[in-house]
Scaffold this motif. Structure first.
Motif, PDB file in Angstrom:
ATOM      1  N   ARG A 147      63.826  38.036  93.261  1.00  0.00           N
ATOM      2  CA  ARG A 147      62.776  37.273  92.231  1.00  0.00           C
ATOM      3  C   ARG A 147      61.801  36.607  93.532  1.00  0.00           C
ATOM      4  O   ARG A 147      62.428  36.068  94.474  1.00  0.00           O
ATOM      5  CB  ARG A 147      63.443  36.218  91.752  1.00  0.00           C
ATOM      6  CG  ARG A 147      62.640  35.524  90.544  1.00  0.00           C
ATOM      7  CD  ARG A 147      63.170  34.539  89.767  1.00  0.00           C
ATOM      8  NE  ARG A 147      62.263  33.685  88.895  1.00  0.00           N
ATOM      9  CZ  ARG A 147      62.299  33.369  87.732  1.00  0.00           C
ATOM     10  NH1 ARG A 147      63.678  33.474  87.322  1.00  0.00           N
ATOM     11  NH2 ARG A 147      61.397  32.887  86.988  1.00  0.00           N
ATOM     12  N   THR A 148      60.602  36.882  93.274  1.00  0.00           N
ATOM     13  CA  THR A 148      59.472  36.566  94.425  1.00  0.00           C
ATOM     14  C   THR A 148      58.610  35.363  93.978  1.00  0.00           C
ATOM     15  O   THR A 148      57.699  35.275  94.918  1.00  0.00           O
ATOM     16  CB  THR A 148      58.609  37.944  94.773  1.00  0.00           C
ATOM     17  OG1 THR A 148      57.993  38.478  93.557  1.00  0.00           O
ATOM     18  CG2 THR A 148      59.763  39.009  95.331  1.00  0.00           C
ATOM     19  N   ASP A 149      58.691  34.898  93.092  1.00  0.00           N
ATOM     20  CA  ASP A 149      58.194  33.715  92.789  1.00  0.00           C
ATOM     21  C   ASP A 149      58.727  32.562  93.369  1.00  0.00           C
ATOM     22  O   ASP A 149      59.935  32.133  93.184  1.00  0.00           O
ATOM     23  CB  ASP A 149      57.752  33.326  91.339  1.00  0.00           C
ATOM     24  CG  ASP A 149      59.108  33.214  90.553  1.00  0.00           C
ATOM     25  OD1 ASP A 149      60.240  33.775  90.668  1.00  0.00           O
ATOM     26  OD2 ASP A 149      59.017  32.946  89.474  1.00  0.00           O
ATOM     27  N   THR A 150      58.401  32.092  94.382  1.00  0.00           N
ATOM     28  CA  THR A 150      58.816  30.931  95.413  1.00  0.00           C
ATOM     29  C   THR A 150      58.046  29.585  95.263  1.00  0.00           C
ATOM     30  O   THR A 150      56.857  29.633  94.616  1.00  0.00           O
ATOM     31  CB  THR A 150      58.690  31.345  96.715  1.00  0.00           C
ATOM     32  OG1 THR A 150      57.427  31.383  97.384  1.00  0.00           O
ATOM     33  CG2 THR A 150      59.550  32.849  97.038  1.00  0.00           C
ATOM     34  N   PRO A 151      58.590  28.447  95.856  1.00  0.00           N
ATOM     35  CA  PRO A 151      57.761  27.301  95.689  1.00  0.00           C
ATOM     36  C   PRO A 151      56.383  27.501  96.472  1.00  0.00           C
ATOM     37  O   PRO A 151      55.499  26.454  96.372  1.00  0.00           O
ATOM     38  CB  PRO A 151      58.563  26.305  96.610  1.00  0.00           C
ATOM     39  CG  PRO A 151      60.072  26.797  96.154  1.00  0.00           C
ATOM     40  CD  PRO A 151      59.645  28.266  96.286  1.00  0.00           C
ATOM     41  N   LYS A 152      56.128  28.339  97.287  1.00  0.00           N
ATOM     42  CA  LYS A 152      54.856  28.581  98.192  1.00  0.00           C
ATOM     43  C   LYS A 152      53.975  29.584  97.416  1.00  0.00           C
ATOM     44  O   LYS A 152      53.156  30.003  98.044  1.00  0.00           O
ATOM     45  CB  LYS A 152      55.338  29.179  99.639  1.00  0.00           C
ATOM     46  CG  LYS A 152      56.084  28.163 100.368  1.00  0.00           C
ATOM     47  CD  LYS A 152      55.169  27.045 100.716  1.00  0.00           C
ATOM     48  CE  LYS A 152      55.819  26.076 101.520  1.00  0.00           C
ATOM     49  NZ  LYS A 152      55.071  24.753 101.995  1.00  0.00           N
ATOM     50  N   GLY A 153      54.379  30.125  96.079  1.00  0.00           N
ATOM     51  CA  GLY A 153      53.712  31.159  95.410  1.00  0.00           C
ATOM     52  C   GLY A 153      54.299  32.283  95.493  1.00  0.00           C
ATOM     53  O   GLY A 153      55.516  32.448  95.708  1.00  0.00           O
ATOM     54  N   THR A 154      53.929  33.355  94.586  1.00  0.00           N
ATOM     55  CA  THR A 154      54.524  34.693  94.369  1.00  0.00           C
ATOM     56  C   THR A 154      54.239  35.562  95.722  1.00  0.00           C
ATOM     57  O   THR A 154      53.004  35.478  95.945  1.00  0.00           O
ATOM     58  CB  THR A 154      53.802  35.295  93.299  1.00  0.00           C
ATOM     59  OG1 THR A 154      54.339  34.388  91.859  1.00  0.00           O
ATOM     60  CG2 THR A 154      54.494  36.639  93.032  1.00  0.00           C
ATOM     61  N   LEU A 155      55.266  36.096  96.097  1.00  0.00           N
ATOM     62  CA  LEU A 155      55.187  37.011  97.217  1.00  0.00           C
ATOM     63  C   LEU A 155      55.293  38.433  97.091  1.00  0.00           C
ATOM     64  O   LEU A 155      56.034  38.534  96.052  1.00  0.00           O
ATOM     65  CB  LEU A 155      56.315  36.714  98.343  1.00  0.00           C
ATOM     66  CG  LEU A 155      56.349  35.281  98.817  1.00  0.00           C
ATOM     67  CD1 LEU A 155      57.719  35.008  99.520  1.00  0.00           C
ATOM     68  CD2 LEU A 155      55.142  34.794  99.525  1.00  0.00           C
ATOM     69  N   THR A 156      54.541  39.137  97.722  1.00  0.00           N
ATOM     70  CA  THR A 156      54.651  40.602  97.848  1.00  0.00           C
ATOM     71  C   THR A 156      55.190  41.179  98.799  1.00  0.00           C
ATOM     72  O   THR A 156      54.928  40.855  99.945  1.00  0.00           O
ATOM     73  CB  THR A 156      53.358  41.360  97.125  1.00  0.00           C
ATOM     74  OG1 THR A 156      52.322  41.026  98.242  1.00  0.00           O
ATOM     75  CG2 THR A 156      52.864  40.804  95.934  1.00  0.00           C
TER      76      THR A 156
END
Length: 158
Positions: free
Chosen positions: A107-116
């Motif tokens: 899952r790539t939604d993190t506290p720092k935003g969505t990562l690709t």
């Protein structure tokens, strides 16, 4: 043994412009190595009947979240190494490590935003390293932990 038939299959063979496209990286971040494969980014879905390039018995990696299912053919992931997608409105990355044959879904939604994510073309301790385009952080493919870059030591894991 029963076979699960998915109603939608993800294929990149029909994509225009995905092969050879260079992923954007964060300003000041080291880009992936030139020999790193380009990731597959939000490829359009194909219904089962339209997936005529699929072979019977072809190996796929399946993902199902909340009733939303995808199938990622091994031959496509073998070339791209990473597929960034949204499944059931959840941003994810499916990372395939060619040398060890492992697959991990993050899952790539993190506290720092969505990562690709993309393959970095680098390895550490026998583990493929992924790079996120937003910060240039390197992540271990098997554990989802950041090992180098701005998010290393932050406590954030995929």
């Amino acid at each position: 043994m029963s076979t699960l038939r998915l109603s939608a299959v993800l294929l990149s063979l029909v994509l225009v412009g995905c092969a050879g496209s260079a992923p954007a990286t964060a300003p000041g971040a080291a880009p992936p190595r030139a020999d790193a494969p380009p990731p597959l980014d939000h490829a359009p879905l194909m219904r089962e009947k339209a997936a005529t390039s699929m072979q019977t018995g072809e190996l796929v990696f399946g993902v199902e979240l909340g009733g939303d299912a995808r199938a990622y053919p091994l031959r496509i992931l073998d070339w791209h190494a990473v597929a960034n997608d949204t499944v059931n409105r959840i941003p994810v990355a499916l990372a395939y490590c060619r040398p060890c044959g492992s697959v991990a879904l993050y899952r790539t939604d993190t506290p720092k935003g969505t990562l690709t994510l993309a393959a970095s073309g680098k390895f550490r301790d026998g583990d493929q390293l992924l790079v996120d385009r937003q910060t240039g952080t390197l992540w271990k493919q098997l554990t989802g932990t950041p090992v180098e870059g701005p998010l290393a030591g932050s406590g954030i894991e995929l």
